[in-house]
Design a protein around this motif. Sequence first.
Motif, short mmCIF file in Angstrom:
data_model
loop_
_atom_site.label_atom_id
_atom_site.label_comp_id
_atom_site.label_asym_id
_atom_site.label_seq_id
_atom_site.Cartn_x
_atom_site.Cartn_y
_atom_site.Cartn_z
N ILE A 102 18.12 46.98 81.76
CA ILE A 102 17.78 45.79 82.41
C ILE A 102 16.63 45.93 83.03
CG2 ILE A 102 18.54 44.10 84.03
CD1 ILE A 102 20.23 43.97 81.63
N ASP A 103 16.31 47.17 83.58
CA ASP A 103 15.02 47.49 84.51
C ASP A 103 13.87 47.31 83.31
OD1 ASP A 103 16.44 47.72 86.86
OD2 ASP A 103 16.31 49.80 86.59
N ASP A 104 14.07 47.98 82.24
CA ASP A 104 12.95 48.02 81.09
C ASP A 104 12.72 46.31 80.74
OD1 ASP A 104 11.06 48.99 79.37
OD2 ASP A 104 12.72 49.32 77.88
N ILE A 105 13.70 45.75 80.43
CA ILE A 105 13.48 44.28 80.24
C ILE A 105 12.91 43.54 81.24
CG2 ILE A 105 14.91 42.16 79.43
CD1 ILE A 105 17.21 43.88 78.50
N LYS A 106 13.16 43.60 82.31
CA LYS A 106 12.63 43.18 83.42
C LYS A 106 11.08 43.56 83.65
CE LYS A 106 12.34 40.79 87.36
NZ LYS A 106 12.16 38.94 87.57
N ALA A 107 10.86 44.73 83.55
CA ALA A 107 9.31 45.14 83.53
C ALA A 107 8.68 44.51 82.41
CB ALA A 107 9.32 46.67 83.47
N ASN A 108 9.24 44.30 81.36
CA ASN A 108 8.30 43.53 80.25
C ASN A 108 8.22 42.27 80.19
OD1 ASN A 108 7.63 45.52 77.50
ND2 ASN A 108 9.44 46.29 78.60
N VAL A 109 9.14 41.64 80.87
CA VAL A 109 9.07 40.29 81.21
C VAL A 109 8.16 40.00 82.16
CG1 VAL A 109 10.38 38.19 81.90
CG2 VAL A 109 11.57 39.60 80.37
N GLU A 110 8.10 40.78 83.35
CA GLU A 110 7.27 40.53 84.17
C GLU A 110 5.85 40.71 84.08
OE1 GLU A 110 7.65 39.89 88.04
OE2 GLU A 110 9.31 39.09 87.10
N LYS A 111 5.46 41.51 83.08
CA LYS A 111 4.24 41.67 82.58
C LYS A 111 3.68 40.49 81.89
CE LYS A 111 4.39 46.57 81.49
NZ LYS A 111 4.43 47.38 80.31
#
Length: 324
Positions: A102-111
């Motif tokens: 989830i953290d990895d997905i969130k980081a990519n979406v935030e970019k």
Amino acid sequence: MRNHLSLLFCLLALGLLVCCEAGSLRKNFYQHTCPLAEKIIQDVTGKHVAVDPAVPARLLRMHFHDCFVRGCDGSILLNSTASNTAEKSATPNLTLLSFDVIDDIKANVEKACPGVVSCADILALAARDSVSFKFKRPLWKVLTGRRDGTISRDSEAIANLPSAKSDFAALKQKFSTKGLTVHDLVVLSGGHTIGVGHCNAFSNRLYNFEGKGIQDPSLNPSYATFLKTKCRSTRDNTTFVEMDQNSSIMFDNHYYVGLEQNKGLFQSDAALLTNKGARNIVRELLKSSKFFTEFAQSMVRMGAIDVLSGNQGQIRKHCAFVNT
């Protein structure tokens, strides 16, 4: 009369619109604010599933545990602080894994779109996309528009999450409190077709059923013998076994086949056979197409439990922390 009928139809249409948009969840919520959001979530989720086939079961369980406590608001993702013990630190949640996904997905979406897509929506979509990965098509619809909660308490997880040791009455009550039916209970229990269970969640059925020092008489004898080779005592809290024997990474309706043979791993699984109505639903779900159709519908209902919308909550910058 014609004018009155026109007004009536307009009011009915408005009522249907309000009904269908209840909770402000809708399809393609981010189509204007972050049009690539769902594609990014699907791609990053798929990357993780391709490496670790256990991810779908973990994210599906995480989504379930999120929705049953304060609704589907991402509160399961929050870390404990010096002044508060969060849901993820509660005993039922200590075996949850793949928060890093989830953290990895969130980081990519935030970019792509800073401060736009909620962690609650990311979890709901990632759970669906991970389970759907091998099918190469979405298995259920995920409406979006959830906002993130800012409160997460371990005590609420303990109070709201159904226990693996629950009887039918307790399970029915837990689901009813969330606006879900016995039908949803039986259908969503089918999620146990993937993933594993730790010995301490069911070993009482092997060695000390109802505190009587006996084996659960409803448990298939050969299955019990097999489980005893894995779980040597009720004190074992590290060993785990497949919830659906020989099918822990295949999402299908095999869970119900085992259940009919009294091979449900948890007491909460076996409990579904103690109620006539639930037992009839189990038999209906032995048909694969029926299971997939009903599971999709129940997941939509579960995903709408007590969602935050509008100005409620926030869009967390990092899923593990409340915005400061």
